[in-house]
Scaffold this motif. Structure first.
Motif: not given
Length: 422
Positions: A177-182
């Protein structure tokens, strides 16, 4: 275990030879005594026999793992790169102290295995991690999806409705997976998005009508957004997984999850609530040409509506926990004309749980939990979640008797244990 020891030695050497800002070893050892019992009724798909048959009971006593928090062993670290940037890693493995095993199968760091780049923009995270749609199930459950008190919302993913068993490996954590968090500096607003690759090789052989394949199985996309400030925390999430398909005939089975949860803390009591809707649907590109053969049996679409309410009450150094959860499913049978309602009553289950945690220190606690589960209309939920990654080897699903025609009615379970974090 030898591979784990090699990994520990390697990480220790790296930590001592690098300029990382921090490297830490952490974990949880949680072991208890648990008892599960289920009474199965003779239902035979709703047909009442002329001569009533007796109920059947199953029970199991185990030295359990994760009754209060999932057992784990992990390593994490972060390096300051300058200019507000940092790199981080997180390697976390399930650990069952009751049977002295680490990891599951080939996945030694089966809980989380990620590398991150952090900065004022937020965090980009790559590897294996929790899905956005799973977060609300844990954050807004007083029992945190651990032990006999675990919410039915998560247990539904593989024990209550067989159609959802396809989703077991696709729900809580996502590999590839590739994830982005604010960033955490948005006045209480937070959020994340994730995409997980299925990494299937595309081949001309997939065009062969005699070749069954799952070219799309494993993909996931989802996101979560919330607001936490003072006593209030509220979040909404949505995501979907492809759990089965046949590329040539154009059939695809997807599981989509929508949930919204909230908690409110007024010091003397903290309230929790969650609503979750899970749909399993099979789509067909050319419904008229789809061959309804035994090898490609018609699937059943499923829609579930799930609820949870709960609370925690601090009492001195201890914490009282209580929750009520409910799941209810609606099936549709596939035909050439499309999906039509099934006349059988919708399966339904309810669960009542209460527990107490007594903190001996900041890292050590004693706990006790008791829960009762009621199943109706063919639902079959065990007293403890069989889908949890923290149940560990040796657990047997006590939801149903092996005798033909019997389905679970009422079950209960309890845990007494000790949890130590380091």
């Amino acid at each position: 275990m030898n591979k784990i020891l090699v990994a520990i030695a390697a990480l220790t050497a790296i930590g001592s030879a690098s300029a990382q800002s921090s490297v830490a070893l952490f974990g949880v050892v949680d072991i208890g005594v648990s008892y599960y019992q289920t009474t199965s009724n003779y239902q035979n798909n709703g047909v009442i026999p002329a001569t009533p048959k007796p109920d059947l009971k199953q029970s199991q006593t185990v030295l359990s793992n994760g009754g209060n928090a999932g057992g784990r062993l992990g390593f994490r670290g972060q390096e300051d790169l300058g200019g507000g940037l940092a790199a981080g890693f997180w390697l976390e493995s399930s650990m069952w102290g009751d049977v002295a095993t680490v990891g599951r199968g080939a996945l030694y760091f089966d809980r989380r295995s990620t590398v991150s780049l952090l900065g004022p923009f937020g965090e980009v995270r790559l590897g294996r991690d929790y899905s956005p749609t799973f977060w609300n199930d844990g954050v807004f459950d007083p029992f945190g999806n651990a032990g006999s008190g675990s919410s039915l919302i998560v247990q539904t993913m593989g024990s209550a409705f067989p159609t959802l068993q396809l989703n077991r490996g696709f729900y809580a954590r996502k590999s590839n997976s590739v994830g982005y968090f604010l960033p955490p500096s948005l006045g209480g607003f937070y959020g994340q998005v994730m995409y997980a690759f299925n990494e299937v090789v595309n081949s001309d052989a997939l065009n062969d009508p005699t070749t069954a394949n799952n070219a799309r199985t494993g993909r996931y996309a989802g996101g979560r957004a919330g607001y936490a400030n003072g006593p209030l925390d509220v979040a909404v999430a949505y995501g979907g997984s492809t759990v089965a398909d046949n590329f040539h005939f154009g059939s695809t089975t997807n599981v989509t999850t929508f949930n919204i949860g909230a908690s409110y803390d007024i010091d003397v009591v903290k309230f929790f609530g969650e609503y979750s809707k899970v749909d399993v649907k099979s789509d067909f590109v050319n419904i008229a040409a789809f061959p309804l053969t035994p090898a490609l049996s018609p699937p059943q679409d499923l829609s579930t509506n799930n609820y949870l309410v709960g609370l925690t009450i601090p009492v001195g150094v201890g914490l009282i926990k209580a929750s009520y959860s409910q799941v209810k499913g609606e099936f549709s049978a596939f035909t050439r004309a499309g999906a039509v309602p099934v006349t059988t009553p919708p399966p339904k289950a309810q669960k009542y749980a209460i527990g107490y945690v007594h903190n001996l220190s900041k890292r050590t606690a004693l706990y006790a939990t008791f829960a009762v589960t009621d199943n109706e209309n063919g639902a079959a939920i065990s007293p403890v979640s069989v889908t949890s990654a923290d149940v560990g080897p040796g657990y047997t699903n006590t939801a149903n008797s092996s005798a033909p025609g019997y389905r679970a009615g009422r079950g209960y379970g309890y845990d007494f244990g000790i949890r130590h974090a380091f």
